[in-house]
Motif scaffolding. Structure first.
Motif, mmCIF file in Angstrom:
data_model
loop_
_atom_site.group_PDB
_atom_site.id
_atom_site.type_symbol
_atom_site.label_atom_id
_atom_site.label_comp_id
_atom_site.label_asym_id
_atom_site.label_seq_id
_atom_site.Cartn_x
_atom_site.Cartn_y
_atom_site.Cartn_z
ATOM 1 N N UNK A 1 6.735 8.888 -0.284
ATOM 2 C CA UNK A 1 8.142 8.524 -0.440
ATOM 3 C C UNK A 1 9.004 9.322 0.533
ATOM 4 N N UNK A 2 9.912 8.629 1.194
ATOM 5 C CA UNK A 2 10.857 9.263 2.105
ATOM 6 C C UNK A 2 12.099 9.658 1.306
ATOM 7 N N UNK B 1 0.863 -1.173 0.000
ATOM 8 C CA UNK B 1 0.000 0.000 0.000
ATOM 9 C C UNK B 1 0.905 1.231 0.000
ATOM 10 N N UNK B 2 1.330 1.612 -1.181
ATOM 11 C CA UNK B 2 2.318 2.675 -1.329
ATOM 12 C C UNK B 2 1.753 3.787 -2.204
ATOM 13 N N UNK B 3 2.229 4.982 -1.985
ATOM 14 C CA UNK B 3 1.839 6.106 -2.827
ATOM 15 C C UNK B 3 3.040 7.014 -3.032
ATOM 16 N N UNK C 1 17.990 7.851 -5.350
ATOM 17 C CA UNK C 1 16.768 8.086 -6.104
ATOM 18 C C UNK C 1 16.701 9.544 -6.534
ATOM 19 N N UNK C 2 16.687 9.761 -7.838
ATOM 20 C CA UNK C 2 16.620 11.107 -8.413
ATOM 21 C C UNK C 2 15.182 11.615 -8.262
ATOM 22 N N UNK C 3 15.015 12.611 -7.402
ATOM 23 C CA UNK C 3 13.665 13.078 -7.094
ATOM 24 C C UNK C 3 12.981 13.678 -8.309
ATOM 25 N N UNK D 1 5.123 -0.208 -6.673
ATOM 26 C CA UNK D 1 3.722 -0.192 -6.263
ATOM 27 C C UNK D 1 3.198 1.237 -6.120
ATOM 28 N N UNK D 2 4.057 2.158 -5.686
ATOM 29 C CA UNK D 2 3.645 3.562 -5.602
ATOM 30 C C UNK D 2 3.300 4.096 -6.989
ATOM 31 N N UNK D 3 4.119 3.760 -7.987
ATOM 32 C CA UNK D 3 3.817 4.180 -9.360
ATOM 33 C C UNK D 3 2.567 3.478 -9.873
ATOM 34 N N UNK D 4 2.385 2.213 -9.483
ATOM 35 C CA UNK D 4 1.185 1.500 -9.887
ATOM 36 C C UNK D 4 -0.072 2.106 -9.281
ATOM 37 N N UNK D 5 0.010 2.494 -8.014
ATOM 38 C CA UNK D 5 -1.143 3.116 -7.362
ATOM 39 C C UNK D 5 -1.485 4.450 -8.019
ATOM 40 N N UNK D 6 -0.443 5.223 -8.370
ATOM 41 C CA UNK D 6 -0.675 6.497 -9.056
ATOM 42 C C UNK D 6 -1.297 6.258 -10.427
ATOM 43 N N UNK D 7 -0.861 5.216 -11.130
ATOM 44 C CA UNK D 7 -1.444 4.901 -12.431
ATOM 45 C C UNK D 7 -2.919 4.531 -12.288
ATOM 46 N N UNK D 8 -3.270 3.795 -11.233
ATOM 47 C CA UNK D 8 -4.678 3.489 -10.975
ATOM 48 C C UNK D 8 -5.469 4.774 -10.759
#
Length: 249
Positions: free
Chosen positions: A74-75, A68-70, A82-84, A117-124
């Motif tokens: 992100x920390x 369950x990520x969004x 990780x390039x913000x 999963x965060x990118x997947x949740x955003x795509x949803x």
């Protein structure tokens, strides 16, 4: 209190959101001060919002995301390379619309699956169909499906989603059937859907995972890698950092 006939009609038409908003406005003393157009606007807003919420919940159920990520959670303080700016641009989803691929690579525990999963949740949330699959489990499911007649249907599902997430790619070399399945999947999705791959293995070593058939390996990797964005993560395992110290156990 008698049921308002308008409520009955709204329910008959399947407009549950409008019905709830109608009841709330009726119960609100200030509802009588609103003009008919304002009432109608509020009813439509509620119906649209509830329908969008139901569709999002259905997309998330279908996606079966592991975490369950969004992207909002992100920390960025975590040191993992990780390039913000790049990640935030990818989160806007242009690469999904363009049917391109994304590779998240790095050592175990740096958060590849969580970020995927965060990118997947955003795509949803952006109204895209998404499906998450761990690669080892995927090939096991395909092998079972080949035996019980579901193989073609499962491959159609994998090929049709707007974003397919393949997590934990490269844990072990692929056998002949797995190679054929992957080629068919890569071919079906090429130019038709976006694929996100996470792996501990750098792409320049993926060829070694498809053994015994260099021509087939070239065909698979050409479809997966050549139009792919890449994020290279580094650093220590976040799981190890978050684990309680032995002295505190």
């Amino acid at each position: 209190m008698l049921t308002h006939p308008t409520l009955d009609q709204l329910h008959q038409l399947g407009l549950a959101g409008m019905a709830r908003a109608f009841e709330e406005l009726q119960a609100n003393p200030q509802g009588g001060e609103l003009a008919p157009a304002e009432w109608l606007g509020l009813l439509l807003d509620r119906e649209i919002a509830e329908r969008q919420d139901r569709r999002l919940k259905a997309r998330l159920r279908f996606a079966k995301l592991r975490h369950q990520a969004s992207v909002e959670d992100i920390d960025w303080r975590t040191a993992r390379g990780l390039d913000r700016a790049l990640f935030q641009k990818l989160a806007q989803g242009g690469w999904i619309e363009a049917k391109e691929n994304l590779i998240l690579e790095g050592p175990t525990g740096v958060g590849k699956s969580w970020l995927a999963c965060a990118l997947g949740q955003k795509a949803c949330r952006d109204n895209h169909s998404v499906l998450y699959q761990r690669v080892p489990r995927l090939f096991a499911d395909l092998a079972l499906a080949r035996g019980d007649g579901r193989h073609a249907r499962l491959m159609r599902t994998l090929g049709a989603v707007k974003l397919l997430i393949l997590d934990d790619w490269g844990l072990e070399p692929l056998g002949p059937e797995q190679q054929r399945d992957l080629l068919e999947l890569a071919e079906d999705r090429y130019g038709r859907g976006a694929t996100l791959i996470t792996s501990q293995v750098p792409p320049d070593r993926w060829h070694d995972l498809i053994t015994g058939n260099p021509t087939l390996a070239d065909a698979i990797l050409d479809r997966l890698v050549h139009n792919a964005h890449r994020i290279q993560l580094r650093g220590e395992s976040l799981r190890r950092k978050r684990a309680p110290k032995a002295a505190e156990a």
